[in-house]
Motif scaffolding. Structure first.
Motif, PDB file in Angstrom:
ATOM      1  N   HIS A   1      87.193  87.450   8.574  1.00 33.28           N
ATOM      2  CA  HIS A   1      87.089  89.212   8.664  1.00 33.28           C
ATOM      3  C   HIS A   1      87.917  89.755   9.634  1.00 33.28           C
ATOM      4  O   HIS A   1      87.377  90.425  10.567  1.00 33.28           O
ATOM      5  CB  HIS A   1      85.755  89.419   8.621  1.00 33.28           C
TER       6      HIS A   1
ATOM      7  N   HIS B   1      83.802  84.067   1.923  1.00 32.54           N
ATOM      8  CA  HIS B   1      83.090  84.377   3.149  1.00 32.54           C
ATOM      9  C   HIS B   1      81.924  85.444   2.585  1.00 32.54           C
ATOM     10  O   HIS B   1      82.131  86.703   2.436  1.00 32.54           O
ATOM     11  CB  HIS B   1      83.681  85.244   4.249  1.00 32.54           C
TER      12      HIS B   1
ATOM     13  N   MET C   1      77.508  82.027   4.100  1.00 31.44           N
ATOM     14  CA  MET C   1      77.383  82.041   5.628  1.00 31.44           C
ATOM     15  C   MET C   1      75.950  81.350   5.748  1.00 31.44           C
ATOM     16  O   MET C   1      74.981  82.032   5.140  1.00 31.44           O
ATOM     17  CB  MET C   1      77.409  83.408   6.154  1.00 31.44           C
TER      18      MET C   1
ATOM     19  N   HIS D   1      77.448  86.589   2.681  1.00 29.77           N
ATOM     20  CA  HIS D   1      76.035  86.768   3.286  1.00 29.77           C
ATOM     21  C   HIS D   1      75.138  86.808   1.866  1.00 29.77           C
ATOM     22  O   HIS D   1      75.450  87.903   1.132  1.00 29.77           O
ATOM     23  CB  HIS D   1      75.818  87.521   4.249  1.00 29.77           C
TER      24      HIS D   1
ATOM     25  N   ASP E   1      82.779  89.214   3.095  1.00 28.28           N
ATOM     26  CA  ASP E   1      81.889  89.557   4.243  1.00 28.28           C
ATOM     27  C   ASP E   1      80.784  90.255   3.600  1.00 28.28           C
ATOM     28  O   ASP E   1      80.321  91.298   4.350  1.00 28.28           O
ATOM     29  CB  ASP E   1      82.647  89.955   5.294  1.00 28.28           C
TER      30      ASP E   1
END
Ligand code: NCD
Ligand code: ZN
Length: 370
Positions: free
Chosen positions: A195, A34, A60, A36, A268
């Motif tokens: 998360h 996960h 993501m 970004h 995350d």
């Protein structure tokens, strides 16, 4: 041009200087399930931090213009691949951003062509760039049915957005109101609750015998809500779902270090430039990519569970996603590592902005051996 260059120099200096211990741990190369990565100048600046450590990453889709079509997913994959530094063996796994009106065909075509690895469910307005997210989860059951039939995993931002629900309760209430019904309507769907931040989520995932797993971030293992709110508001620790009380952090640490296959790594990492974090309406997200593995290692060390680190970082994710485990290995050594205070983003007009990483200017006990 290369926003990451100064960062890499600082990293190597920090890693070389402080060499006074012999503890070493070698694990299969991890994947980040996960992350970004953003696009444009921020992508250019942050990508090397992820690609130097992780072999694969689930990217993501919540860009300013979200990834809602196969064409966008392909273009975004190519944008990322063009920026992978030489010598980094990195594979981005692309996700589709679910909306109220996406057609099941996109899911089918994207999966069959090997372009779309998973779909991401953001309840509308639950987090950064989620305004085009899903307003009524049950109404997109045909999409879930398609995913179930082809075997595409569903990744969930598990928070309700009902303004009547306290922000600290949004994850626990999501499980009751949305997740339990969804899992019972689609019993063959493979789901990752992303998360997780509460003991309620830990317990639910642990007790659910089926196709459900959860990712756990480094920051939710290190901080509780005091880090953000006590002694002045600290936007660097603001992310969604927000960090909760200490008892939840302790439950997450027990889950991550338990050796249970339903819990695995997902950083995350969510970079925002300084001005976006420090503003009247600051963005949610913590940029942890450059320190994520070291940060997890510190938690496992503190919990006397270093022998379980590899399962969490490198084995349980591939098992859930039915992918081979990575062939390469990576080592960490027990040497003090001083985390740089920021990373430069060099915009295309040559202006420079800064992104402050998790643990900025702090000492970590483990460092990567490269
Ligand atoms: C993420 C972001 O900035 O894109 N922010 C965050 O606080 N985690 C979105 C998300 O994963 O919620
Ligand atoms: Zn995220």
């Amino acid at each position: 041009m290369n926003g990451f260059r100064s960062w890499d120099l600082i990293l190597s200096t920090a890693e070389i200087i402080l060499n006074h211990s012999t503890d070493r741990i070698t694990i299969r190369q991890p994947d980040d399930w996960h992350v970004h990565l953003r696009d444009g100048a921020i992508l250019e600046a942050v990508l090397p931090s992820t690609s130097r450590v992780f072999h694969r990453a689930v990217v993501m889709p919540n860009l300013n213009s979200p990834i809602t079509s196969l064409d966008k997913a392909v273009a975004y994959r190519k944008q990322i691949e063009n920026l992978i530094p030489k010598g980094h063996d990195f594979k981005p796994l692309m996700t589709l951003y679910l909306t109220d009106d996406i057609s099941p065909d996109i899911i089918n075509d994207g999966f069959n062509q090997g372009e779309i690895f998973a779909a991401k469910l953001y309840p509308a307005n639950s987090t950064t760039n989620s305004s085009s997210g899903v307003t009524d989860i049950k109404a997109i059951d045909p999409l879930f049915a398609m995913m179930e039939s082809i075997g595409m995993p569903l990744l969930i931002h598990g928070e309700v957005t009902d303004p009547d629900v306290d922000i600290f309760d949004r994850e626990a209430i999501f499980i009751e109101r949305e997740l339990i019904p969804l899992l019972s309507r689609h019993q063959g769907l493979r789901v990752v609750l992303e998360h997780i931040t509460t003991k309620d989520a830990v317990q639910f995932v642990e007790d659910f015998s089926g196709n459900l797993a959860a990712t756990i971030t480094p920051h939710h293992l290190h901080i509780n809500r005091n880090a953000m709110l006590a002694n002045g508001f600290r936007s660097d620790f603001y992310c969604l779902p927000v960090a909760k009380r200490e008892l939840h952090r302790l439950a997450l640490r027990r889950a991550a270090t338990s050796g249970k296959e339903c819990f695995f790594l997902g950083t995350d990492s969510a970079p925002h430039v300084r001005g976006a974090k420090e503003s009247a309406c600051g963005c949610a997200g913590i940029f942890n990519a450059p320190v994520a593995l070291q940060s997890y290692a510190e938690v496992f060390d503190e919990e006397d569970a270093l022998d379980r680190l590899e399962g969490f970082t490198s084995l349980f994710g591939p098992k859930f996603y039915r992918l081979p485990i990575n062939k390469n290995f990576i080592s960490l050594v027990k040497q003090t590592y001083i985390v740089p205070e920021s990373l430069d983003v060099i915009n295309h007009d040559n202006s420079i902005e800064r992104i402050v990483p998790f643990h900025a200017s702090k000492k970590l006990k483990w460092t990567l051996s490269v």
